[in-house]
Scaffold this motif. Sequence first.
Motif, short mmCIF file in Angstrom:
data_model
loop_
_atom_site.label_atom_id
_atom_site.label_comp_id
_atom_site.label_asym_id
_atom_site.label_seq_id
_atom_site.Cartn_x
_atom_site.Cartn_y
_atom_site.Cartn_z
N ASN A 1 44.60 38.59 37.99
CA ASN A 1 44.95 39.94 37.60
C ASN A 1 43.75 40.66 36.97
O ASN A 1 43.45 40.47 35.80
CB ASN A 1 46.13 39.88 36.62
CG ASN A 1 46.71 41.24 36.34
OD1 ASN A 1 46.42 42.21 37.02
ND2 ASN A 1 47.53 41.31 35.29
N ILE B 1 40.33 40.49 37.08
CA ILE B 1 39.31 39.67 36.41
C ILE B 1 37.95 40.37 36.47
O ILE B 1 37.56 40.87 37.53
CB ILE B 1 39.18 38.31 37.14
CG1 ILE B 1 40.49 37.53 37.06
CG2 ILE B 1 37.98 37.53 36.65
CD1 ILE B 1 40.57 36.53 35.96
N GLU C 1 44.51 35.61 34.00
CA GLU C 1 43.64 36.46 33.18
C GLU C 1 42.71 35.62 32.32
O GLU C 1 43.09 34.55 31.87
CB GLU C 1 44.49 37.39 32.30
CG GLU C 1 45.30 38.35 33.14
CD GLU C 1 46.10 39.36 32.30
OE1 GLU C 1 45.85 39.46 31.09
OE2 GLU C 1 46.96 40.02 32.90
#
Length: 226
Positions: A24, A26, A218
Motif C-alpha cells: 500500500n 510504499i 506498509e
Amino acid sequence: MSILKVENLTKVYGSKDTKVTALNRINLNIEKGEFISIIGPSGSGKSTLLHMLGGVDKPSEGNIYIENKDISTLNETEMAVFRRKKIGLIYQAYNLIPTLDVEQNIMLPMLLDNVTPKKVDYDRIVELLGLTERRNHLPSQLSGGQKQRVAIGRSLIYSPSIILADEPTGNLDSKNTKATLNLLKIANKEYNQTIVMITHDEKIANSADRVIKIVDGEIVSDEVVK
Ligand code: ADP
Ligand code: ADP
C-alpha cells in the motif's frame, strides 16, 4: 547514488471479492552498497515487494527506478536481459536446473547471454562457496545447504549490482546459515553489491546495516542498525 527507488508502490491481487492489497503506497530509497533486510510477519507483503523490485511481477500503481531507470519502460525481453545483468535473485526454492551440473547452474545467467565468465571469477566464487569438489555434480547429488550455495553462486557470477534474496537461510541449519550470511557480506563489502534480503528472523535481520519492517503492506519502521 540511488540504486533502487520506489514511489507510491501499490500491489493489489485479485478483484472484487478476492481483492488483497499486498502493498500500500510504499516509498523507499536504497543507495548503492547498502545491505538491507526486510522483516515482517507472514503475509505482510515482503515477497511481493521483492518480486516488484526484481521486475518479476508488475505493480498495480507506482514506479520503480533501478539506477534511475523507470523499469516500466522496458519491454519483456529488455527486462529479462536487464534482470540477468543487474539483478541477482535468490529464492528459497533454489530454482536449479536438474539436468545441469553445479558449474553450468552457476554460469547459467551468462550462458543465456552467450557470455563466458572469467575463469578467475568463477574459480573464486566456487571456492568461496566451498563447492570446488562438487563442480560436476547434479543438484540431486547435493545437500540443501549446497544447493543454496549454488543458487547464491548464480546470483554472484554476473556481478550484478543488486542482489535480492528471499529467505536465503530459510531451510538451512545454523552452520549453513552462517556460511550464507558470510557470502552475502563478502558480496556486499568486497564487491560493493547492494543486497536486499527478506527474513522473518530478527537475529538474521540484524546482520544487515539497515532493517525495514513491513506490516500489512506498509513500512512501519526503517532503521540503520550500525
Ligand atoms: P510475505 O512475503 O510477507 O509472507 P506476500 O508478499 O507473499 O507476504 O503476500 C502478501 C499478501 O498478498 C498476502 O495476503 C498474500 O496472501 C497475498 N498474495 C501474495 N501473492 C499472491 C497472489 N499471487 N495472488 C493473490 N494473493 C497473493
Ligand atoms: P549440509 O550441512 O550442507 O546440509 P548434509 O549434512 O545434508 O549437508 O550432508 C552432508 C554431506 O553429505 C554433504 O557433504 C553432502 O555433499 C552429502 N550429501 C547430502 N545429500 C546427498 C545426496 N543426496 N547425494 C550425495 N551426497 C549427499
